[in-house]
Design an enzyme around this catalytic site. Structure first.
Site, PDB file in Angstrom:
ATOM      1  CD  GLU A 242      12.854   1.855  84.599  1.00  0.00           C
ATOM      2  OE1 GLU A 242      12.772   2.481  83.348  1.00  0.00           O
ATOM      3  OE2 GLU A 242      12.715   2.687  85.509  1.00  0.00           O
TER       4      GLU A 242
ATOM      5  NE  ARG B 288      19.796  -1.375  89.900  1.00  0.00           N
ATOM      6  CZ  ARG B 288      18.946  -0.668  89.295  1.00  0.00           C
ATOM      7  NH1 ARG B 288      19.104  -0.052  88.158  1.00  0.00           N
ATOM      8  NH2 ARG B 288      17.833  -0.410  89.923  1.00  0.00           N
TER       9      ARG B 288
ATOM     10  CG  ASN C 273      18.377   3.312  87.046  1.00  0.00           C
ATOM     11  OD1 ASN C 273      17.819   2.285  87.288  1.00  0.00           O
ATOM     12  ND2 ASN C 273      17.505   4.326  87.326  1.00  0.00           N
TER      13      ASN C 273
ATOM     14  CD  GLU D  49      16.281   3.751  95.936  1.00  0.00           C
ATOM     15  OE1 GLU D  49      16.031   4.549  96.253  1.00  0.00           O
ATOM     16  OE2 GLU D  49      15.756   2.776  95.199  1.00  0.00           O
TER      17      GLU D  49
ATOM     18  CG  ASN E 258      14.989   6.878  87.427  1.00  0.00           C
ATOM     19  OD1 ASN E 258      14.906   5.641  86.542  1.00  0.00           O
ATOM     20  ND2 ASN E 258      14.716   6.452  88.352  1.00  0.00           N
TER      21      ASN E 258
ATOM     22  CG  ASP F 295      11.181   5.368  87.493  1.00  0.00           C
ATOM     23  OD1 ASP F 295      12.331   5.223  86.777  1.00  0.00           O
ATOM     24  OD2 ASP F 295      10.911   4.123  88.201  1.00  0.00           O
TER      25      ASP F 295
END
Length: 281
Positions: free
Chosen positions: A16, A97, A99, A118, A145, A192
């Site tokens: 990522e 967490r 992201n 989620e 995101n 994303d």
């Protein structure tokens, strides 16, 4: 098929957050579930890998050297040599967490959070000023995101992946967001990570869509880059002239991942990116 190249062959579980670090001439990216921060220098192929104590959603360069990282329990800082870790903003929530994250032109860090399951409303988008001042910008997010800004700094783009939308906001004189509206709706896969190019177009990685989409400032889909992997996660321009599009990928959750799933890919000469600011804290 898109004329991609393999920048780094890797088996990251959840690659990522590619970010071009102009000062060091390298790309920074993370493996969230592997708790690793990777760097790659395209000039000589040199790589580094640094382990973090927790799952790491994003890593960005700091103006004075070192990294700022979005971890499971909050945001932390590393010194120029990857040492001297300290918390900048610690806010642990069970089941949640860090992201994706992005740095605005003023040097502030915008960090997203999400629950591991989620769940709707379990995440947020938060602005952290260089002095550590914290402001929650969006508080009803499932999976925060991609975040980015238009070249003139008047618009901000953000993705809450389960909505399948890329949203756009106006930025007021006070720096706060207003006028939320959809820029585009994704039909294939889930949006994303994103990056904005010098023309103001928005490039979006499609999780489970196997592609990168480019949308014009009016929301028109005008370019599709097909990829061999099912789960591209994010993209960013890099290289000396910011013309190469780097793409992170994931293999988590796939019963039969493509051999390149988890690798860092690059599409040379894909476009022209914008310089990415470093965190000023």
């Amino acid at each position: 098929m898109t004329p991609y190249e393999i920048a780094v062959r890797e088996h990251a579980a959840l690659g990522e957050g590619p970010t071009w670090d102009a000062a060091a001439g390298r790309l920074i990216w993370v493996d969230i579930l592997g708790s690793r921060v990777h760097t790659y220098d395209p000039a000589d192929g040199r790589r580094t890998v640094m382990a973090t104590e927790q799952h790491v959603g994003a890593a960005k360069p700091r103006a004075g050297g070192g990294l700022v990282v979005n971890l499971r329990d909050g945001v932390g800082l590393y010194g120029p040599d990857g040492d001297g870790f300290r918390w900048l903003h610690r806010d642990p929530v069970p089941g949640r967490r860090g992201n994706d994250a992005a740095v605005a032109a003023d040097g502030s860090l915008w960090v997203g959070t999400m629950r591991y399951d989620e769940a709707p409303g379990g995440g947020a988008l938060t602005r952290i000023a260089p002095d550590g001042t914290v402001l929650t910008v969006l508080d009803d997010v499932a999976v925060s995101n991609g975040t980015g800004w238009s070249p003139d700094g008047r618009l901000m783009y953000h993705i809450d992946s389960p909505t399948r939308r890329i949203d756009v906001f106006d930025i007021g004189e006070d720096g706060l967001l207003a006028g939320r509206r959809p820029l585009a709706q994704v039909e294939e896969g889930f949006p994303d990570g994103l990056t904005v190019d010098a023309d103001g177009c928005v490039w979006v990685a499609l999780w489970d869509g196997g592609a990168i989409h480019r949308y014009t400032p009016s929301g028109e889909l005008d370019r599709v880059l097909r990829l061999p992997v099912r789960r591209p996660t994010a993209c960013a321009f890099g290289g000396a002239d910011l013309s190469d599009l780097y793409i992170t990928t994931a293999r988590t959750g796939l019963e039969a991942p493509h051999p390149l799933s988890g690798s860092l890919l690059v599409v040379p000469g894909a476009g022209t990116g914008l310089p990415q600011p470093a965190f000023a804290g």
